[in-house]
Design an enzyme around this catalytic site. Structure first.
Site, PDB file in Angstrom:
ATOM      1  N   LYS A   1      -7.238 -12.633  -8.351  1.00  0.00           N
ATOM      2  CA  LYS A   1      -8.460 -12.685  -7.557  1.00  0.00           C
ATOM      3  C   LYS A   1      -9.441 -11.573  -7.980  1.00  0.00           C
ATOM      4  CE  LYS A   1      -9.474 -12.449  -2.831  1.00  0.00           C
ATOM      5  NZ  LYS A   1      -9.060 -12.313  -1.441  1.00  0.00           N
TER       6      LYS A   1
ATOM      7  N   LYS B   1     -12.473  -5.691  -5.552  1.00  0.00           N
ATOM      8  CA  LYS B   1     -13.324  -4.513  -5.661  1.00  0.00           C
ATOM      9  C   LYS B   1     -12.544  -3.310  -6.171  1.00  0.00           C
ATOM     10  CE  LYS B   1     -13.236  -4.497  -0.609  1.00  0.00           C
ATOM     11  NZ  LYS B   1     -13.960  -4.465   0.625  1.00  0.00           N
TER      12      LYS B   1
ATOM     13  N   LYS C   1       0.825  -1.213   0.000  1.00  0.00           N
ATOM     14  CA  LYS C   1       0.000   0.000   0.000  1.00  0.00           C
ATOM     15  C   LYS C   1       0.851   1.250   0.000  1.00  0.00           C
ATOM     16  CE  LYS C   1      -4.379  -1.658   1.740  1.00  0.00           C
ATOM     17  NZ  LYS C   1      -5.383  -1.593   2.784  1.00  0.00           N
TER      18      LYS C   1
END
Ligand code: TRP
Length: 336
Positions: free
Chosen positions: A199, A202, A115
């Protein structure tokens, strides 16, 4: 333990739109856990603040997530569904635990490194101490089990390390949580429709890769029509066929059929028809969920009531642990 039941704790961040992957892989498998466990499901709104949010949107998203938990079938009387930010004990314990967490161990967190690289312009301290807040979430409720995906395993590990460290100094204060592995493994792992090696997420930049829980019928059909398959024409599950395998997994999971049953059903069927059948299976699951969500959204006072009750229930258990921790640490007690 609460009333002879072991405690299970989990939650989701209040950001982004949930995908079919979140539903089939997580939410759907949570619905019956309350029969065996005392369950807490948080809307992790404090965690969401590590990324800048637009206040009006954020408020809606957090409430929508709570509503969605209920629409999906989590019984809000038998499960404690609540907002993390409504229970101040989370932030408080997080501070206390941060004094028992080493910078070196936080530095090793893969998610932090990823991140920080992705949001290089906003590497705030909250992003760094994110796992400490998560440890506080779990330890406040003396959770025995935490159902988490692969990406959160490391955070559960550090939670255990912090709890053990604390217990070694002050005695048995915290229950050491374990990952919850469901009866049928971890629920279906749903991959991107555009890149079946990845995967379903969202936050995928390619929106065609993900089915969102609120996608309408036409959007769902369109996305499945475009889903990546392969150049032969055989509906079969296999490592060499990631796209088709993913569609079979989705179909099986939506219809509660096994992969073998699904394979048999589509034996000799062309990809076009197969994809339409998968889309219909998904619509038959998401349609009712969307209707229930829309209905609940209008039931403002019902939802408010649930929020109030569950906030209180969560706070009761959380404060119990927090009081114990403060006492152990030698913080002075308030005169009565
Ligand atoms: N970090 C988790 C995620 O992004 C969300 C989360 C926050 C959580 N606190 C938790 C999950 C405690 C389980 C238990 O998926």
């Amino acid at each position: 333990m609460i009333d002879d039941k072991k405690v299970l704790y989990s939650g989701m961040q209040a950001t982004g739109n949930l995908t079919l992957g979140n539903y089939l892989g997580a939410l759907k498998n949570w619905l019956t856990l309350n029969e065996e466990y005392e369950c807490f499901w948080g809307v992790m709104d404090l965690h969401s603040l590590t990324v800048r949010q637009v206040p009006a949107d954020f408020r809606k998203k957090a409430r929508n997530l709570l509503t969605l938990y209920i629409a999906a079938g989590l019984d809000p009387v038998k499960n404690c569904i609540y907002f993390q930010s409504h229970v101040p004990a989370h932030a408080e314990l997080s501070w206390l635990l941060s004094c028992f967490t080493y910078v070196g161990e936080l530095n090793r967190m893969t998610q932090y490194k990823e991140k920080a690289a992705k949001h290089a312009d906003n590497v705030n301290a909250g992003l760094f101490t994110y796992p400490v807040l998560m440890a506080a979430d779990i330890l406040l409720y003396q959770a025995d089990f935490v159902p988490v995906g692969k990406d959160q395993k490391q955070h559960l590990e550090i939670t255990r390390d912090i709890a053990e460290r604390f217990n070694n100094i002050y005695g048995d204060v915290f229950t050491i949580p374990e990952p919850y592995i469901g009866k049928e493994e971890e629920g279906a792992k749903i991959m991107s429709l555009q890149d079946p090696e990845k995967k379903m997420s969202k936050s995928d930049e390619n929106v065609n890769g993900s089915i969102f829980l609120m996608d309408d019928r036409d959007t769902i059909v369109r996305k499945f029509k475009r889903a990546v398959t392969d150049s032969d024409a055989e509906v079969r599950y296999g490592e060499d066929k990631p796209g088709v395998s993913n569609l079979l997994t989705i179909y099986g999971s939506c219809t509660n059929k096994s992969i073998q049953e699904a394979e048999k059903e589509f034996d000799g069927v062309g990809y076009g028809d197969f994809k339409m059948a998968v889309a219909e299976a998904v619509i038959s699951v998401l349609g009712p969920l969307q209707e229930e969500f829309a209905r609940l959204q209008k039931e403002k006072s019902f939802i408010d009531g649930i929020i109030k009750e569950n906030d209180e229930k969560a706070a009761y258990f959380a404060n119990k642990t927090l009081r114990k921790v403060k006492k152990k640490l030698g913080l002075t007690e308030k005169p009565r």
